[in-house]
Enzyme design. Sequence first.
Site, short mmCIF file in Angstrom:
data_model
loop_
_atom_site.label_atom_id
_atom_site.label_comp_id
_atom_site.label_asym_id
_atom_site.label_seq_id
_atom_site.Cartn_x
_atom_site.Cartn_y
_atom_site.Cartn_z
N ASP A 214 49.35 30.49 39.14
CA ASP A 214 50.01 31.69 39.75
C ASP A 214 51.07 31.01 40.61
OD1 ASP A 214 51.13 33.69 40.77
OD2 ASP A 214 49.43 34.94 40.69
N GLU A 240 52.08 31.45 35.65
CA GLU A 240 52.31 32.95 36.02
C GLU A 240 53.35 33.10 36.87
OE1 GLU A 240 48.69 35.34 36.60
OE2 GLU A 240 49.43 36.28 38.26
N GLU A 268 53.49 41.43 37.44
CA GLU A 268 53.02 42.48 38.55
C GLU A 268 53.99 42.80 39.57
OE1 GLU A 268 50.68 38.76 40.12
OE2 GLU A 268 51.36 39.47 41.92
N ASP A 291 50.78 45.92 37.50
CA ASP A 291 49.73 46.33 38.22
C ASP A 291 49.99 47.96 38.62
OD1 ASP A 291 48.53 47.49 40.81
OD2 ASP A 291 48.57 45.28 41.54
N HIS A 318 47.50 43.26 36.59
CA HIS A 318 47.28 42.32 37.85
C HIS A 318 46.22 43.51 38.74
CE1 HIS A 318 48.68 41.79 42.17
NE2 HIS A 318 48.10 40.78 41.74
N GLU A 338 41.51 40.94 35.39
CA GLU A 338 41.41 40.03 36.17
C GLU A 338 40.59 40.36 37.32
OE1 GLU A 338 45.20 39.94 38.53
OE2 GLU A 338 44.59 38.11 39.76
C1 LIG Z 1 46.98 34.59 44.44
C2 LIG Z 1 48.41 35.36 44.28
O1 LIG Z 1 49.41 34.30 44.88
C3 LIG Z 1 48.51 36.62 44.60
O2 LIG Z 1 48.02 36.91 46.09
C4 LIG Z 1 47.80 37.54 43.61
C5 LIG Z 1 48.19 37.57 42.34
O3 LIG Z 1 49.53 37.35 42.30
C6 LIG Z 1 47.49 37.73 41.27
O4 LIG Z 1 46.27 38.06 41.41
O5 LIG Z 1 48.00 37.61 40.06
MG LIG Z 2 49.79 36.87 40.08
#
Ligand SMILES: C[C@H](O)[C@H](O)CC(=O)C(=O)O
Ligand SMILES: [Mg+2]
Length: 396
Positions: A214, A240, A268, A291, A318, A338
């Site tokens: 990500d 991602e 997201e 999201d 998300h 997720e």
């Molecule tokens: C981990 C990523 O940087 C963020 O905090 C969460 C995310 O973007 C995701 O779960 O997809």
């Molecule tokens: Mg993400």
Amino acid sequence: MALPKVRQVRARVVRGAGADYHDQDRGHWIDDHIATPMSKYPEYRDSRRSFGLNVLGTLVVEVEADDGTVGFGVTTAGEPGAFIVERHLARFVEGAVPSDVERIWDQMFHASLFYGRKGLVLNAISAVDLALWDLLGKLRDEPVYALLGGQVRDELTFYATGARPDLAKDMGFIGGKMPLQHGPAEGERGLAAGVARLAEMRERVGDDFWLMYDAWMSLDLDYAVRLTHAAHEHGLKWIEEALPPDDYWGYAELRRAVPPGMLVTTGEHEATRWGFRMLLEMGCADILQPDVNWCGGITELIKISALADAHGALVVPHGSSVYSYHFVSTRHNSPFAEFLMMHPQASEVVPMFTPLLLDEPVPVGGRLRLPERPGFGVRLNPECRLERPYTHEETT
Ligand SMILES: C[C@H](O)[C@H](O)CC(=O)C(=O)O
Ligand SMILES: [Mg+2]
């Protein structure tokens, strides 16, 4: 049976984790040197809290019906979101029948178009919409998934997002998504470190476990193409949010340029059917990741999902815990979900919105059967101190 009308809307805020899941203490994996669009400034590279990622806090919207039943929804919009809900959006909800989600959504969206369209305003609209779906479920004594047409599979399967895909594998998840830690400003050494970390994780998990990166909007096209090609030999399943969300053109190019079989995912930080239409029509992604706490709520996610389905794209929302799970379980083009690992070392499964919600279900062995409780099936934790910074009764 006639439904009671909405008597009151209340917008409350709370600090410390909850829906603003980035609002964690220092040392949490989610804050530990993660590549971001701010990483080009060395002083903001080590911690996302340093540039204010946790500045908003959680917004909780409650909608209370004439019979005293209360539905609630959450998002990250904090105090500014509370202002928008109390002083602007509440007027479209109070006095309405809770099942009129389409009209209420349309009124909230169009009345806020002059300053809204995405971001904070859509976060606030999402929380109101989720509160209405929760209320509707409670009034009809049905889970939200039943209101959405029923489940298409009995159990949800999950991949885990966190710093330790190797541990996630042992916990039964189908894959692990790691945050990319170094972006273009950290040059070739940063890129090599990202590839090395993936290679090491691949060693630990073996060949049959998904590994994803990500990039949280932090890369440019050239870097993203080089990273994905270097990562290919270590079986990177998807990249991602490689680019800033407005760079639809870059995403379309990236999707053409990644190695065969590697997926491009994003969404997201996108909102509404119109934002996702751009992603779909421009061929930006294989998997869309709206999201539901941010993109406009369930009412809008229904439309985004149908549009994606017609374009042959998957929708894997998300985060967002139960708000996502109820939706995912009802859609053929959302084959898995997720799970965001909120344990500071990503070494245990803890409820994603902890400590805000009670009864929040978590995957066990990477799988989850949703409880049959009405609405989204969760309660607010009375130990969390919710403030109501604005009221609206005197202003509308
Ligand atoms: C981990 C990523 O940087 C963020 O905090 C969460 C995310 O973007 C995701 O779960 O997809
Ligand atoms: Mg993400």
